[in-house]
Each structure stands twice: as C-alpha cells, then as structure tokens.
Design an enzyme around this catalytic site. Structure first.
Site, short mmCIF file in Angstrom:
data_model
loop_
_atom_site.label_atom_id
_atom_site.label_comp_id
_atom_site.label_asym_id
_atom_site.label_seq_id
_atom_site.Cartn_x
_atom_site.Cartn_y
_atom_site.Cartn_z
CB CYS A 262 121.28 41.40 54.10
SG CYS A 262 123.05 41.26 54.39
CG HIS B 83 121.74 46.66 55.42
ND1 HIS B 83 120.25 45.76 55.71
CD2 HIS B 83 122.95 46.11 55.29
CE1 HIS B 83 120.91 45.03 55.49
NE2 HIS B 83 122.84 44.36 55.34
#
Length: 950
Positions: free
Chosen positions: A755, A857
């Site tokens: 991310c 994630h």
C-alpha cells in the site's frame, strides 16, 4: 437566560411543562399528538406499530427497523421526538465499551430516582436511536449510545446535555476509514450542538485532540469539557500495536510518563507542548485481580448552580471553583479487565455530572448483570462459560488478558515435569521482532526436535485446562477487512499451554491461520455446541484405564512421536490431552457473531442445567490428571496432521539443524511504529516463522522512526502502509535512505512493499497534501483519482506468476497507480470484486527485479504461502551472495491450513469456470484433511483391537 449558567434544560431548546420552545414556536408533544407535524405523527405511529409486531408476533427485538422506517417517513424524527425527555439526554460514543457504559449510566439514573429512555440492546445507529425515542412514552433522561460515525446525525438532532467520549481505536477501516475521519465527525457534531458538555477520556490523545478542537469552535467558547483518566500506571505488558504514536498538533512523536495499553496513558509532545489535560476525575489506588477491580475516584469539585426548578447544573469553565483537596469515593466491580478501569471511571464521572451520588453509582455497579453478550456468564452443565464482544485489536487484546488472568487463577491441571509434549507452545529460537515465538507449524511437516522445550520451561506444569472459542464474521457492520486479526496478540495464549482453542465464524479459516503463526493449533467449529462436545468427548476419553493408556503410550514409536510433536502443531497435545470435567469455557465474538453465540449459550444453559462438579465421581478430575502422562496417546488420537510427517521430512529436519551455523537471514522491517495500519506487520511474522520452521536462522531488525540501517547487511526489506500523518513522516525519513535502498534493489535485494510503502517506492505517491515525490526505485506513478473520491475497497483475487494458487487479499486505497514500461504487475484481477492499481488496468501491484509491491492487505502472505516462499527463496539467495554461504533448499512446509483459507475465500470471489479451478482446489484440500483424519482413526482402532497382550 445566560448560556454560561446552563439555564436551558435542552441545549438549543427550553423544555417546560411538556413544551419545547424552539425558534419562537411552541410545540406540545402530548400523548394525544396535538401540535405534532403530520409527518412526525405518521412516523411515530408506524414505528410503534412495527415495534409491537416485531416484539409480540415475530419475537424479535425491534431495535432498528421501526426507527429506520420512521426516519424514511420523517428525517427529523429524532429531533422531534426528543421532547419526550423532560430533563435532557446524555449520549455515549467511542470505539470500545459503549454499551456497558451506556447501560450502567441508565442504571445509575434509575437508582437516583429518575426514569430513563435507553437503547440498551446496543442498537446505536440513527435507526436504533430513533426506535428508542419513538417507543418512549416520556422519561426524565435519555441515555443514548451512538456509533461514532452516526454521531454526526444523531447528536445535532438530539442536542444532548452531555456527550461521553470513551476512546478512539482503529476499527472497521473499510467502513469508518482512518481515525482522523472519526475525529472530524465528532468535532463537527459538537459544533452543531454548542451547549453539549464533552466528558472525555483524557488518557487517549485522540480524544484529547477532539476536546481541544471542539473547544475552539465558534459558539462553544463558554461550554466546558470534563476530563477523566488514570493518575497512576497499571503496570500492564504492552501490546505490539498502538493506534497513534504521533502528536496530532505538530506531527512529532509522543512521549509517555506511563502507558496503560494502546495509546492510553500520560503523554506529552516534547515539541509543541500538547499533553494530557488536567484531570477532573482521576482513578487512583487501582487494584485488580482476575475477577475484581477496585479504585478510588479523585475529583476536583465542580461547583453547581441550581436553576429555578431546583435542578443542579455544572457551571461553565470560567465559573468552576477548583478546590485543592480532592473528593474521593471508591468504586468496586466484579467485571474483570484493565479496560474496565476506564469504563467504570467514565460511568462515575458522567453519573456525577448528572447528579447521581456515589452510593447510587456503586449500587448500580453492584447490581449490574449484563445480558447482552458483554462479559455475560453462563453455566452449561459443569462448565462456567464467559462470553464477550471484541471487534478490533485493542478489544481483543484486553479480552485475551481477561482469559489468561482468569484461567491462571483456577487450580492448575499439572503435567509431569518430564512431559515434553504436554505444552501447546513449541518454542523456537526467540524471535528478534519482540513478539513471543510461535511454535512449529500447526499442520507443518518439519521442525527439529531440539526446539521442543520441556514443560517446566513453558510453564505447562502450572497451567490449567480451559477451552477458548473465537468467532469472527465479516458482514457489513463487522467490516469486510479482517487484516486486524494480525494485530491481536494471540501469542498471549502461550501462557495457557493446556488451553484448547477453537476457531469459528465466517472467517474461521483466517483465524486458524493467524493462530497457527501465534503457536496455537485451533480446531474449526460451527457452533458452541461443537465446543462442548469436543471437550466433553476429551473428558470421556480420560475414563480409559490408566494401564491401557500407558501401554499405548509406551508402544508408540519414538521417531513417529518426534514427527507428530515437531509438525503436529502448537497445541496438539493440549487439543487432545484430557480436560477436567468442569473446565471453564471462554467465547469471544465480534459484532454479528455475538448474537447467535449468545442465543445458543442461552439455549444450552436451559437444556443443560448447571451441575456441581464432583471430582470423586469422575476419573478425569483435576487431581488425577496430574498423575499420568496421557499426552502421547491423546496426540495419537487427535492430531489430524500427524500423517503429514514423513521420515524423509524428519531427515530434512536434521539437515536443517546444520544450517543453524550459518549467518542469519536479515529481515529489515522499516518503521513498524509508523507503518502498520492494516495488520501488515503480520507479513514479517510469517516470513520469520517460515524460515524458523525450516531450521534456518533469521533475524528481524525493527527500524523505527529516527533509526537507520546498513542495507548491505539486509536480505529482505519490508515496508507497510500507515495513516496519512505517519506515512508522511516515514516518507521524509525514507527519502534520506533513497541511495541505499536504490542500490539494494539494483543488486537484487528482495523487497515486499504494501500500500503506502508500495507507492513511496515510485516516482510519486499520494500524501495528504497531494502528489509528493517518491524514491523512484520503481517506475510507477501514483495520482489522485481525477474528480472521483471513491476508494477502491473490497476483497480481491489475482492470478500471479509468483503462485500456482490464486493470490487472495483485501484492497483499501483512494489513489490510482500506473506502471511504467519496464514493470510488470504482481497479478491480474480474476475475482468478481476488486480493482487493483486503478480502475482500468484490472491488475494489481508491481514486480521489478526482486521487488514485490502491492495494494493487498489481508495479511497478504497469510493465505498465500507460495508468495511468502517466493520472497524467501530470493532472500536466501541474497544471503548466500552476501555471506558466501551455500544457498539452502527451500523445503516444503505443510500449508494445508493456509491453503484451506485461500480456497475458502477464493471460492466466494472467483467466478465458476475460471481456469484456476479454485472450487476443485477447496474440495481437494478438504478431502486430504478428511483422509488424514480417517487414517488416524483406523490406526487407533487397530491399536485398541490388539488388546492388553500386545
């Protein structure tokens, strides 16, 4: 009348004789409905009719639907209904503890003689608030719980006298967003209710910042706030993750005189002076055991003013008389847990502000018996069962402490000191990441016997037996992203080596994986009835004659037992060792999992009345269980994965031992104190343990803010993502490391970046202020989504060259990333949901040399062990080049648990007919596990059939 003396009964309105005067118009809210708008009258009648039908016909609570329909009919229904509250309202919000505090406050007011309107079921969205008010026929006080996000609608409509802000922790990131957003909502709501007194947890810097910002709003200059907190440390062990480490005023790192848990404590910023405010109510002399909590409430006396009706009001800030001598009254509760200090203190502070006496407060606490699943106790047969809600890392961590404290407080189920298989924690070399070391893999195939400690080393001989069941769902109100389970310190269960652990709920497979890497073997269940059946079957097995068990144990081949101990999982012995007939049971569930678990426990409690345990009537008493070592046989009975351990694997274990002489693989975890928003640190844990399980030495170096590292000594680099403020600070320091990181990458150093960390490796990344320059290590650019502010949030599956199975994860980002010509994507999107880098490319992440960047994630590597080994192969090659040592072979681990989790979610995400055939993979994994269990059962039957003369 003067605002500073709080003369109005309702902020923004004056209640007198059943009238609400607002804007010069008098309205009467009588039972006859006179003066009401037609729309509101219809909404109220409809809501009450629905509530009656739901409660009397459908036998459902009717806590939300009536209010939802009413708000559709009249969006101002809450504001119009508040007239039923003669003395006003108090609202309670915060991440954890809302329902307990709200219901206790209602009890305090009733003890003081006031009537209340309260949404006791925990229905805290605007629908639940409206339902409670519309069903109310009139009350002195409204005691209303509100969800943090919905406070923006409920608080301005209700205009309460007080708002209690308990805490702010990371929770449901896909629904709520970052904590900054929650703070904005609360501050804005207070701005629309200028006379509402804020009662806040000053130990939480996030709550203190809300109070500071609210005090600066126009119209709130004369409205005071009330701070509560702890005056002394509780000396608690610290959890791995805190939801804030930075000052929100100047972005410097906070310092603590003492920290309780999470970010709570006595803090200050050394740069700008932001610090914990002076406490109006302080907890002192804090003392707690596994079952009791006692503390004193010290407070500065706030002078009150009686209006013309005789009601006591807090003065505004400029008229408060602060005495040097504190008024003290004690608080005692049987509700366990260190977090209860804050809950009870909040009750004491708020109830005092509302005019309750210390005697009323203590009487309400003494009588408090929650029947809503929060610390609710049941008796199912001989098993004391405790149920509680936990929905985020902080809540779960505090629940685990309750379990450990209470379990260790009961008499121990001792095992002989020589028993090396009686522990559910098989220790490996102490990890360098600061967390307790998980054991050999739950269903793993290799682990050297040298890493199995004796019982004395693990505390097994002093630990009681109990059962612990976790239930996690991922529905809308739970949040679909369960990455947060990797921020839970399940390693605490290592203190309970005889605990039997179960994983249930819609995401039970993910839980099982997380527990595996915490050193705990969890059994999959559907219901609590499965838990009781499992532990009672274990107790019945304990009735087998001791001589037969001893005979079987003596006859087990030593090499086979080594295999089962090494690869059978963390608590293989605990799973199968006999348990006392009256073993305690603990159940922890998140939002939507809580209600069905509670309903089932209520049913089981009725069907199986409590019985007094009599050790003399049972051959599996706590006393007899200390006399004989049953673990080896019980392990044979129940270790489903024992057959996965082959003699070839054991030989590999021996070879792996020789690798211990080599220099360790160095994993550098950059800025874990800043970049760990979505449980990304779990990736480091997974990489570390997969090396340890192979007998390969590993060292994790945590590089925190202000620290540096020599990249020439690194074999694998990890970067996670963080909140905007923390990510900006990390990016500034990373720019100073730019040359070292670029050289490391070009020399083939492997990198995993998630991310925000992935973005920062590119030419540009998206900061709170817009596009910012990145490291330029990857030929990628990250930009805003044009005019769209939509976030890309959902489960996602990829087809990636790094894995044969689909790569499963969860994305949650507002930016759009575009790859340069020399960079290939990490994988292409093959799921029904998910976008990846941007809205158009249908691909996620980037692969360049040995760099893997992604938005996934989950934690990424938890359900994708092939990706983890892809990285480890490159790390081992890099280590060999760096140290001159030979490159070890990556031997396969038993990843049945990980792949079952992968297949379970892939089956939901990937359309049928996709070339990866995930439905068939899921079935094959289940068949393999079932076949293994049947082989074990046949072997047991053969052993028993041989009889005593074998």
């Amino acid at each position: 009348m003067s605002r500073k003396h709080f003369q109005r009964r309702l902020p923004g309105a004056d209640v007198s004789g059943g009238h609400v005067r607002e804007g010069g118009t008098a309205l009467r809210y009588g039972e006859d409905g006179s003066g009401m708008s037609v729309r509101f009258g219809i909404a109220k009648a409809t809501a009450r009719g629905l509530h009656w039908g739901l409660t009397h016909v459908a036998r459902r609570p009717g806590a939300n639907l009536p209010g939802k329909v009413a708000l559709k009919l009249d969006p101002q229904a809450i504001a119009e209904a508040r007239g039923v509250l003669r003395r006003g309202a108090i609202m309670v919000t915060g991440t954890n503890g809302k329902t307990t505090v709200n219901n206790l406050l209602a009890d305090c007011m009733q003890r003081s003689g006031a009537s209340v309107c309260c949404n006791r079921t925990g229905a805290n969205l605007a629908y639940g608030v409206a339902s409670a008010l519309l069903e109310c026929r009139g009350a002195d006080w409204g005691v209303i719980e509100s969800d943090e996000l919905w406070l923006g609608k409920s608080l301005p409509a209700l205009q309460p006298r007080f708002l209690v802000l308990l805490n702010l922790f990371r929770d449901q990131l896909d629904r709520c967003g970052e904590i900054d957003h929650i703070q904005d909502v609360i501050v804005e709501a207070l701005g629309k209710s200028p006379d509402t007194v804020l009662i806040f947890n000053a130990d939480d810097p996030l709550c203190a910042m809300v109070a500071e910002r609210a005090a600066a709003l126009p119209g709130r200059e004369g409205t005071r706030s009330v701070a509560f907190g702890t005056a002394e440390p509780m000396h608690l062990e610290q959890n791995a993750v805190s939801d804030t480490t930075m000052c929100q005023r100047c972005s410097s790192m906070l310092q603590y005189e003492f920290r309780q848990y999470g970010q709570l404590g006595a803090y200050r910023c050394p740069q700008c002076g932001f610090a914990r405010p002076a406490l109006d109510f302080a907890a002192t002399n804090i003392r707690f055991t596994a079952t009791d909590l006692t503390f004193d409430v010290s407070r500065e006396t706030c002078e009150t003013h009686a209006d013309e009706t005789g009601e006591q009001r807090l003065h505004t800030a400029e008229n408060v008389s602060r005495e040097t001598s504190a008024v003290v009254f004690p608080v005692h509760t049987h509700l366990a847990g260190s977090y209860m200090v804050y809950n009870m203190l909040a009750v004491a502070a708020a109830a005092t502000c509302m005019g309750c006496s210390p005697a009323d407060i203590q009487a309400a606490i003494d009588a408090f018996d929650p029947h809503n699943g929060r610390l609710q106790e049941f008796s199912v047969g001989s098993h004391r069962t405790l149920l509680n809600l936990a929905k985020n890392p902080t809540g779960f961590n505090q629940n685990l402490r309750i379990v450990v404290q209470q379990a260790l407080a009961v008499p121990a189920m001792d095992a002989p000191a020589s028993d090396t298989t009686a522990s559910n924690v098989v220790a490996v070399d102490a990890p360098t990441s600061g967390a307790p070391a998980p054991s050999a893999p739950t269903s793993g195939t290799i682990a050297p016997s040298a890493i199995v400690p004796d019982a004395a080393a693990t505390g097994a001989s002093e630990s009681p037996a109990c059962a612990i069941a976790f239930f996690i769902n991922d529905r809308d109100v739970d949040g679909h992203d369960i990455s947060w389970i990797w921020d839970i310190d399940f390693e605490e269960l290592g203190r309970l080596p005889h605990a039997r652990v179960f994983a249930g709920g819609e995401r039970k497979h993910d839980l099982q994986v997380r527990l595996k890497y915490a050193g705990v073997q969890a059994e999959l269940i559907e219901t609590m009835e499965d838990v009781f059946a499992a532990i009672e079957n274990t107790a019945q097995r304990g009735a087998v004659r001791v001589d037969e068990r001893t005979r079987m144990a003596d006859g087990v081949n030593g090499e086979d037992m080594l295999g089962r101990t090494a690869g059978g999982g963390a608590n293989a012995a605990a799973t199968s060792s006999c348990m006392p007939t009256d073993a305690d049971v603990y159940a922890i569930a998140n939002y939507t999992a809580l209600a069905p678990v509670r309903a089932e426990l209520e049913r089981l409690q009725k069907e199986r009345p409590a019985v007094q345990f009599n050790a003399a009537q049972s051959s599996v008493s706590r006393e007899t269980s200390t006399e004989v070592n049953y673990s080896t046989v019980d392990e044979l009975l129940h270790n489903k994965n024992a057959e996965h351990v082959s003699r070839e694997t054991l030989g590999t274990c021996e070879g792996a031992r020789g690798a211990r002489e080599r220099e360790p693989v160095v994993i550098a975890h950059l800025f874990p104190d800043l970049l760990n928003l979505y449980g990304d640190g779990g990736n480091v844990r997974i990489l570390e343990q997969r090396l340890r399980w192979r007998g390969i030495p590993v060292e994790v170096r945590r590089v925190e803010h202000g620290q540096t590292i020599n990249f020439d000594e690194v074999d694998l680099l990890f970067l996670g993502g963080g909140p905007d403020r923390e990510q900006t600070l990390a990016a500034e320091q990373l720019m100073g490391m730019r040359e070292g990181i670029a050289r490391y990458v070009e020399e083939g150093g492997p990198v995993l970046a998630i991310c925000g960390g992935y973005q920062i490796l590119g030419h540009t990344w998206l900061s709170p202020d817009g596009e910012a320059p990145g490291l330029g290590v990857l030929d990628i650019e990250t930009r805003r989504a044009g005019t769209s502010t939509d976030r890309l949030i959902d489960n996602i599956a990829l087809a990636s060259p790094t894995a044969e199975h689909p790569v499963i994860g969860y994305e949650n980002h507002a930016s759009r990333t575009y790859l340069g010509a020399g960079v290939q994507p990490f994988g292409r999107v093959i799921s029904r949901t998910g976008h990846g880098n941007n809205d158009a490319d249908h691909a996620d992440g980037a692969l360049y040399r040995n760099v893997l960047g992604t938005y996934l994630h989950g934690t990424l590597l938890a359900k994708n062990p092939e990706v983890a080994d892809w990285l480890l192969e490159r790390a081992l090659s890099h280590n060999a080049l760096r140290t001159g040592a030979p490159t070890p072979i990556i031997e396969p681990l038993d990843d049945a648990v990980e792949l079952a989790a992968n297949a379970a979610l892939a089956a939901k995400l990937i359309p049928k007919g996709t070339e990866m055939g995930v439905q068939r993979k899921l079935k094959r994994v289940e068949q393999e596990l079932g076949a293994s269990e049947r082989r074990i059962e046949r072997k047991i039957e053969q052993e028993i059939a041989k009889g005593p003369g074998r």
